[in-house]
Design a protein around this motif. Structure first.
Motif, PDB file in Angstrom:
ATOM      1  N   THR A  52      28.186 -11.532   3.038  1.00 15.83           N
ATOM      2  CA  THR A  52      29.225 -11.154   3.969  1.00 15.83           C
ATOM      3  C   THR A  52      29.072 -11.989   5.371  1.00 15.83           C
ATOM      4  OG1 THR A  52      29.287  -8.884   3.157  1.00 15.83           O
ATOM      5  CG2 THR A  52      30.455  -9.311   5.327  1.00 15.83           C
ATOM      6  N   SER A  53      30.074 -12.703   5.653  1.00 16.81           N
ATOM      7  CA  SER A  53      30.249 -13.423   6.942  1.00 16.81           C
ATOM      8  C   SER A  53      31.308 -13.055   7.820  1.00 16.81           C
ATOM      9  CB  SER A  53      29.798 -15.081   6.696  1.00 16.81           C
ATOM     10  OG  SER A  53      31.010 -15.643   6.529  1.00 16.81           O
ATOM     11  N   LEU A  54      31.554 -13.415   9.071  1.00 17.84           N
ATOM     12  CA  LEU A  54      32.542 -13.417   9.910  1.00 17.84           C
ATOM     13  C   LEU A  54      33.900 -14.190   9.197  1.00 17.84           C
ATOM     14  CD1 LEU A  54      31.145 -13.520  13.302  1.00 17.84           C
ATOM     15  CD2 LEU A  54      31.586 -11.581  12.077  1.00 17.84           C
ATOM     16  N   GLU A  55      33.503 -15.163   8.524  1.00 16.50           N
ATOM     17  CA  GLU A  55      34.327 -16.085   7.785  1.00 16.50           C
ATOM     18  C   GLU A  55      34.930 -15.514   6.335  1.00 16.50           C
ATOM     19  OE1 GLU A  55      32.562 -19.851   7.477  1.00 16.50           O
ATOM     20  OE2 GLU A  55      33.327 -20.529   9.238  1.00 16.50           O
ATOM     21  N   THR A  56      34.215 -14.246   5.832  1.00 18.18           N
ATOM     22  CA  THR A  56      34.651 -13.881   4.497  1.00 18.18           C
ATOM     23  C   THR A  56      36.186 -13.489   4.504  1.00 18.18           C
ATOM     24  OG1 THR A  56      32.336 -13.337   4.023  1.00 18.18           O
ATOM     25  CG2 THR A  56      33.970 -11.973   3.103  1.00 18.18           C
ATOM     26  N   PRO A  57      36.524 -12.844   5.301  1.00 14.55           N
ATOM     27  CA  PRO A  57      38.042 -12.331   5.157  1.00 14.55           C
ATOM     28  C   PRO A  57      39.165 -13.447   4.668  1.00 14.55           C
ATOM     29  CG  PRO A  57      37.172 -11.070   7.172  1.00 14.55           C
ATOM     30  CD  PRO A  57      36.220 -12.051   6.755  1.00 14.55           C
ATOM     31  N   GLU A  58      38.952 -14.525   5.408  1.00 11.54           N
ATOM     32  CA  GLU A  58      39.584 -15.762   5.155  1.00 11.54           C
ATOM     33  C   GLU A  58      39.251 -16.539   3.833  1.00 11.54           C
ATOM     34  OE1 GLU A  58      42.094 -19.032   5.241  1.00 11.54           O
ATOM     35  OE2 GLU A  58      42.224 -17.135   5.975  1.00 11.54           O
ATOM     36  N   HIS A  59      37.916 -16.079   3.466  1.00 10.39           N
ATOM     37  CA  HIS A  59      37.686 -16.743   2.232  1.00 10.39           C
ATOM     38  C   HIS A  59      38.096 -15.775   0.904  1.00 10.39           C
ATOM     39  CE1 HIS A  59      33.921 -18.639   4.227  1.00 10.39           C
ATOM     40  NE2 HIS A  59      35.050 -19.396   4.253  1.00 10.39           N
ATOM     41  N   ILE A  60      38.156 -14.498   1.187  1.00  8.65           N
ATOM     42  CA  ILE A  60      38.762 -13.603   0.477  1.00  8.65           C
ATOM     43  C   ILE A  60      40.150 -13.844   0.082  1.00  8.65           C
ATOM     44  CG2 ILE A  60      39.240 -11.158  -0.341  1.00  8.65           C
ATOM     45  CD1 ILE A  60      36.756 -10.395   1.065  1.00  8.65           C
ATOM     46  N   ARG A  61      40.953 -14.473   1.113  1.00  5.27           N
ATOM     47  CA  ARG A  61      42.542 -14.567   0.882  1.00  5.27           C
ATOM     48  C   ARG A  61      42.563 -15.627   0.366  1.00  5.27           C
ATOM     49  NH1 ARG A  61      45.936 -18.192   2.578  1.00  5.27           N
ATOM     50  NH2 ARG A  61      44.170 -19.280   3.791  1.00  5.27           N
ATOM     51  N   ILE A  62      41.606 -16.804   0.399  1.00  2.00           N
ATOM     52  CA  ILE A  62      41.660 -18.155  -0.512  1.00  2.00           C
ATOM     53  C   ILE A  62      41.425 -17.735  -1.908  1.00  2.00           C
ATOM     54  CG2 ILE A  62      40.586 -20.167  -1.030  1.00  2.00           C
ATOM     55  CD1 ILE A  62      40.102 -20.431   2.058  1.00  2.00           C
ATOM     56  N   ALA A  63      40.283 -16.782  -2.156  1.00  2.07           N
ATOM     57  CA  ALA A  63      40.053 -16.360  -3.573  1.00  2.07           C
ATOM     58  C   ALA A  63      41.137 -15.974  -4.264  1.00  2.07           C
ATOM     59  CB  ALA A  63      38.606 -15.425  -3.671  1.00  2.07           C
ATOM     60  N   GLU A  64      41.784 -14.978  -3.589  1.00  3.33           N
ATOM     61  CA  GLU A  64      43.076 -14.219  -4.084  1.00  3.33           C
ATOM     62  C   GLU A  64      44.027 -15.471  -4.588  1.00  3.33           C
ATOM     63  OE1 GLU A  64      45.244 -10.484  -2.872  1.00  3.33           O
ATOM     64  OE2 GLU A  64      46.189 -11.995  -1.805  1.00  3.33           O
TER      65      GLU A  64
END
Length: 324
Positions: A9-21
């Protein structure tokens, strides 16, 4: 076999999860290790705001890190933002989440008891904890979803005790070593990188993206006293590189950049040969062979943990290899 992803988990993870979706990943779990990473629940709720379909959750919680009432309340908050069908709660006895703070894993009996207490709270029941009775009593829908709240559960169990707890809870089994024969629902997490055509496993790019996978084997072997079994003479030499650090703080150095990068002590030992033998840097065809073996072994959900300076590239390359 479905495709998911896991994140240190990093502070960039929310955006990375959006990309993963967008890339077709169906689930995203975030590590809960406060000595290393930001708060998992805050990151998951930010990810819920950025996504529409992907299942979200901690992967995995460690009972000693939070009071069960705090965990139950955090789950209801994520359910409010994402919906029950998009939440999964993983729980375990503690690898990095405990060892990075110099503490051993939590006994498995305590893990199961904690999970049952949280589940009872989510049903709206009164439970006893530390000699007192408690209950989730959010006044109305302004404070949380209506109880009962039902979410999926997973248990990170590598041995027979963890596997038994997963069975007892009716939970998915989460593994990083090998699938458990005969277990109906189980996830395998893989760490590594997809090589470019002709790329050497020891390239700087590959080590940046997946050198931490090789380091993970050393950290696991040292912390669980299985150096000889897993790594032999080379592992003992590697582990000895930490001998100059006082024993009472050695765990801090050992977990520096754990599963996100390669620390200075580990770097001289992580070569192309080590990367290849650890299966951390594979061609698309080699990854596909591994996917087939995992599915044949009983894996029902494959989770990829990306790392390095270009996580979007790692997510895209792995998804492309998976869907090819």
């Amino acid at each position: 076999m479905k495709l998911g992803c896991s994140f240190a988990t990093s502070l960039e993870t929310p955006e990375h999860i959006r990309i993963a979706e967008e890339l077709g990943y169906e689930r995203a779990l975030c590590y809960d290790s406060p000595a290393l990473y930001p708060d998992v629940w805050m990151v998951l709720n930010r990810a819920a705001d950025l996504t529409e379909r992907i299942v979200l959750g901690p992967g995995v919680l460690i009972p000693s890190l939070r009071h069960p009432m705090v965990t139950a309340s955090a789950i209801t908050t994520l359910v409010h933002g994402a919906g029950q069908e998009r939440v999964m709660v993983g729980i375990g006895s503690g690898f990095t989440g405990r060892l990075a703070m110099g503490r051993p894993p939590v006994p498995w009996a305590s893990v199961e008891h904690y999970a049952r207490i949280v589940q009872a709270l989510l049903r709206g029941e009164q439970v006893e904890w530390e000699g007192a009775v408690m209950q989730l009593i959010h006044p109305d829908e302004r404070f949380g979803p209506t109880l009962p709240v039902t979410v999926a559960w997973g248990v990170a169990g590598e041995g027979p005790k963890g596997t038994t707890v997963a069975r007892n809870l009716g939970a998915e089994l989460l593994r990083i070593t090998a699938p458990e024969p005969g277990f109906d629902r189980q996830m395998m997490m893989v760490i590594g990188t997809v090589l470019h055509e002709g790329e050497d496993p020891g390239s700087e790019r590959a080590i940046d993206a997946a050198g931490h996978a090789a380091g993970l084997f050393l950290h696991w072997a040292v912390e669980h006293d299985v150096i000889d079994e897993l790594l032999g003479d080379g592992g003992r030499v590697w582990a000895a590189a930490y001998d100059h650090i006082p024993a009472n703080v050695r765990h801090i150095a050992m977990h520096d950049r754990h599963v996100v990068g390669v620390n200075e002590i580990d770097r001289p030992f992580i070569t192309g040969e080590v990367m290849a033998s650890a299966g951390a840097a594979l061609t698309p065809k080699e990854w596909q062979d591994r996917f087939a073996a995992l599915e044949e072994g009983g894996c029902s959900f494959l989770h990829f943990q990306p790392a390095g300076r270009d996580i979007p590239r790692e997510l895209e390359a792995f998804a492309a290899a998976y869907h090819r």
